[in-house]
Design a protein around this motif. Structure first.
Motif, mmCIF file in Angstrom:
data_model
loop_
_atom_site.group_PDB
_atom_site.id
_atom_site.type_symbol
_atom_site.label_atom_id
_atom_site.label_comp_id
_atom_site.label_asym_id
_atom_site.label_seq_id
_atom_site.Cartn_x
_atom_site.Cartn_y
_atom_site.Cartn_z
ATOM 1 N N ASP A 182 28.774 43.464 44.890
ATOM 2 C CA ASP A 182 28.742 43.233 43.443
ATOM 3 C C ASP A 182 27.874 42.007 43.197
ATOM 4 O OD1 ASP A 182 29.114 42.788 40.769
ATOM 5 O OD2 ASP A 182 31.260 42.365 40.894
ATOM 6 N N ILE A 183 26.630 42.247 42.799
ATOM 7 C CA ILE A 183 25.667 41.164 42.652
ATOM 8 C C ILE A 183 26.033 40.209 41.523
ATOM 9 C CG2 ILE A 183 24.072 42.313 41.070
ATOM 10 C CD1 ILE A 183 21.783 41.163 42.882
ATOM 11 N N SER A 184 26.924 40.631 40.653
ATOM 12 C CA SER A 184 27.349 39.733 39.574
ATOM 13 C C SER A 184 28.287 38.643 40.082
ATOM 14 C CB SER A 184 28.039 40.530 38.458
ATOM 15 O OG SER A 184 29.274 41.071 38.897
ATOM 16 N N ASP A 185 28.825 38.812 41.296
ATOM 17 C CA ASP A 185 29.666 37.785 41.902
ATOM 18 C C ASP A 185 28.769 36.778 42.614
ATOM 19 O OD1 ASP A 185 31.456 36.185 43.227
ATOM 20 O OD2 ASP A 185 32.496 37.802 44.278
ATOM 21 N N THR A 186 28.506 35.658 41.983
ATOM 22 C CA THR A 186 27.585 34.655 42.529
ATOM 23 C C THR A 186 28.321 33.493 43.192
ATOM 24 O OG1 THR A 186 27.479 33.586 40.366
ATOM 25 C CG2 THR A 186 25.785 35.223 40.869
ATOM 26 N N SER A 187 29.607 33.667 43.432
ATOM 27 C CA SER A 187 30.345 32.635 44.153
ATOM 28 C C SER A 187 29.855 32.575 45.592
ATOM 29 C CB SER A 187 31.844 32.932 44.138
ATOM 30 O OG SER A 187 32.139 34.090 44.906
ATOM 31 N N HIS A 188 30.094 31.466 46.270
ATOM 32 C CA HIS A 188 29.672 31.319 47.663
ATOM 33 C C HIS A 188 30.275 32.416 48.527
ATOM 34 C CE1 HIS A 188 28.459 29.389 51.382
ATOM 35 N NE2 HIS A 188 29.715 29.426 51.815
ATOM 36 N N GLU A 189 31.566 32.671 48.342
ATOM 37 C CA GLU A 189 32.243 33.704 49.111
ATOM 38 C C GLU A 189 31.698 35.094 48.770
ATOM 39 O OE1 GLU A 189 34.558 30.078 48.769
ATOM 40 O OE2 GLU A 189 33.736 31.431 47.228
ATOM 41 N N GLY A 190 31.397 35.306 47.497
ATOM 42 C CA GLY A 190 30.863 36.589 47.066
ATOM 43 C C GLY A 190 29.505 36.885 47.664
ATOM 44 N N ILE A 191 28.625 35.901 47.686
ATOM 45 C CA ILE A 191 27.293 36.074 48.260
ATOM 46 C C ILE A 191 27.389 36.392 49.752
ATOM 47 C CG2 ILE A 191 25.144 34.872 48.847
ATOM 48 C CD1 ILE A 191 25.426 33.386 46.162
ATOM 49 N N ILE A 192 28.213 35.663 50.468
ATOM 50 C CA ILE A 192 28.379 35.887 51.911
ATOM 51 C C ILE A 192 28.892 37.298 52.180
ATOM 52 C CG2 ILE A 192 29.761 35.212 53.934
ATOM 53 C CD1 ILE A 192 29.559 32.339 52.959
ATOM 54 N N TYR A 193 29.871 37.740 51.384
ATOM 55 C CA TYR A 193 30.436 39.082 51.570
ATOM 56 C C TYR A 193 29.435 40.166 51.178
ATOM 57 C CZ TYR A 193 33.259 43.232 50.641
ATOM 58 O OH TYR A 193 33.747 44.516 50.615
ATOM 59 N N ASN A 194 28.818 40.029 50.024
ATOM 60 C CA ASN A 194 27.957 41.089 49.482
ATOM 61 C C ASN A 194 26.759 41.385 50.372
ATOM 62 O OD1 ASN A 194 29.534 41.542 47.184
ATOM 63 N ND2 ASN A 194 28.487 39.947 46.014
ATOM 64 N N ARG A 195 26.171 40.368 50.970
ATOM 65 C CA ARG A 195 24.977 40.593 51.787
ATOM 66 C C ARG A 195 25.295 41.412 53.034
ATOM 67 N NH1 ARG A 195 24.125 36.862 55.857
ATOM 68 N NH2 ARG A 195 21.879 37.104 55.657
#
Length: 356
Positions: A181-194
Motif C-alpha cells: 500500500d504505497i499510501s502508507d509512508t511510515s518507516h515500517e510501511g515502506i520496509i514492508y511494502n518494498r
C-alpha cells in the motif's frame, strides 16, 4: 513453497495447465500525471526539481494510458481476506503492454507467459501473484512504438520512474488486492511494502529495471545533448536517476539494452540507498549481439561497488541464447521463483553465476 535452483523452463510449463480455472488478463486504463510532453518538458503533478529531472518541469493535464494485468486463478475482488504480491514486467524498445503476451506467442490457445505463471502457481513453485504489463513510455505519444532516437516516445522510456511511482503503482494498489500500500509512508510501511513488489524487464525494459530502479543514467537524443553517442544510436546519457529501491526489493534485467549504466555506477547508487536490495537477477544469451556487451558491462564491478547493499546477485548466461523469448521466458520463470523469499536476509553479497 518449494526450494529451487535456477533451471530452464520445463517444457510442460509452456503449455496450458489442465486444471480450471486459469489466470485471466485484463487491459485497464489509468491516469498519468508525470510524462514527457511534445516540448520535451517533464509534465508533473509533483514537486520534482529540474536538476533531478535534467529538464524543465511544467504543469499539464494528465493523459490516459493502458496496461495489462494478469490475475491468478481464483482472484476474487470481493474477498477481503486474500492479498497478493505484484510483479511488474517491462517490454522492449519496439514493444508495448502486449509484448510479453502477444509477441511471446501462444500454446493451447493461451499466452505462453500466462501458462508459465499458471503452472508455477498450480505446482506450488510460487504463491499466486498479480503481474502488471505496463507500457514503458512515459510520453504523450506513448502509443508510438517506432525506434526514433529523437522521438519523445523514446525519451519517455527514461522517465518511466515518475509514472511508476506516482501514477501506476498507486493505481494498482488502490484497485487490486495487493499486500503493498504505497499510501502508507511510515518507516515500517515502506520496509514492508518494498518486499511485496518486484520488477523486471526485457531488453529496453531490462535497462529500465537497472537505470531507473537501481539508479543509472537517463538518456536523450544527441541532437539535444550536443554530444556523441557511445553506441552510435543517437542517444547519450544526461542525469543520474534517484532510483526506486525504496519501492522494490527484487529487480530483474533480461538482455538489458545498450544504454544500461555500468556496474560501478549502479553499485554506487545502491550504496547511497538506506535499503538493501534483496535480489538482483541478470541474464543474457551468449550469442546475443544486441545485449551481451551491455549485460557484461552492467554486472562488471557491481557487486564490489555495492558492498553489503546487495544480498543476492544472479548472473545467468544462456548457452547459444539470442535476443528472444527463449532467454526472456527463462528469466521470467526463474526470477518469479526467487522473488518474495526473504527468509535468509542475513546473507550478504551472495553471487550465483550459472550457464544454462
Amino acid at each position: 513453497m518449494k526450494s529451487m535452483n535456477v533451471t530452464s523452463v520445463p517444457a510442460e510449463y509452456l503449455r496450458s495447465v489442465n486444471e480450471m480455472p486459469q489466470g485471466t488478463v485484463q487491459e485497464v486504463s489509468y491516469k498519468v500525471g508525470n510524462y514527457i510532453h511534445l516540448s520535451r518538458q517533464l509534465v508533473t503533478d509533483r514537486g520534482i526539481d529540474t536538476s533531478e529531472a535534467g529538464r524543465e518541469t511544467v504543469a499539464g493535464d494528465p493523459i490516459l494510458k493502458k496496461c495489462n494485468v494478469y490475475l491468478p486463478a481464483g482472484y476474487d475482488p470481493n474477498d477481503t481476506t486474500v492479498r497478493y504480491n505484484v510483479l511488474y514486467l517491462l517490454h522492449g524498445v519496439g514493444g508495448d503492454q502486449y509484448e510479453w503476451l502477444s509477441s511471446n506467442g501462444k500454446a493451447d490457445g493461451r499466452f505462453i507467459i500466462c501458462n508459465i505463471f499458471d503452472n508455477l502457481i498450480v505446482n506450488g513453485d510460487i504463491d499466486p501473484l498479480i503481474v502488471v504489463f505496463p507500457n514503458g513510455r512515459s510520453a504523450y505519444d506513448w502509443t508510438d512504438s517506432s525506434f526514433n532516437s529523437e522521438g519523445t516516445n523514446m525519451l519517455g522510456f527514461y522517465y518511466f520512474d515518475y509514472e511508476l511511482r506516482y501514477d501506476l503503482i498507486p493505481f494498482i494498489e488502490s484497485n487490486y488486492k495487493t499486500y503493498a500500500d504505497i499510501s502508507d509512508t511510515s518507516h515500517e510501511g515502506i520496509i514492508y511494502n518494498r518486499t511485496r513488489r518486484a520488477i523486471a524487464g526485457l531488453s529496453m525494459g531490462g535497462m529500465q529495471a537497472l537505470n531507473l530502479i537501481l539508479g543509472g543514467y537517463r538518456h536523450d537524443s544527441t541532437r539535444i545533448t550536443g554530444t556523441e553517442s557511445p553506441w552510435n544510436n543517437g542517444l547519450d546519457k544526461t542525469v543520474i536517476t534517484p532510483g526506486m529501491i525504496d519501492l522494490f526489493d527484487y529487480v530483474g534485467a533480461f538482455s538489458n539494452a545498450p544504454t544500461s549504466s555500468d556496474g560501478k555506477t549502479l553499485g554506487a547508487s545502491l550504496t547511497s540507498c538506506v535499503h538493501n536490495l534483496h535480489l538482483l537477477y541478470t541474464t543474457s544469451g551468449d550469442a546475443d549481439e544486441v545485449a551481451i556487451g551491455s549485460y557484461i558491462k552492467s554486472i562488471d564491478g557491481l557487486i564490489h561497488q555495492s558492498g553489503n547493499h546487495l544480498n543476492h546477485f544472479y548472473q545467468i548466461l544462456i548457452k547459444d541464447g539470442f535476443h528472444d523469448f527463449h532467454v526472456w521466458n527463462n528469466g521470467a520463470y526463474n526470477f518469479s521463483r526467487l522473488i518474495f523469499r526473504n527468509c535468509d536476509d542475513h546473507v550478504r553479497s551472495h553471487v550465483v553465476r550459472k550457464i544454462l
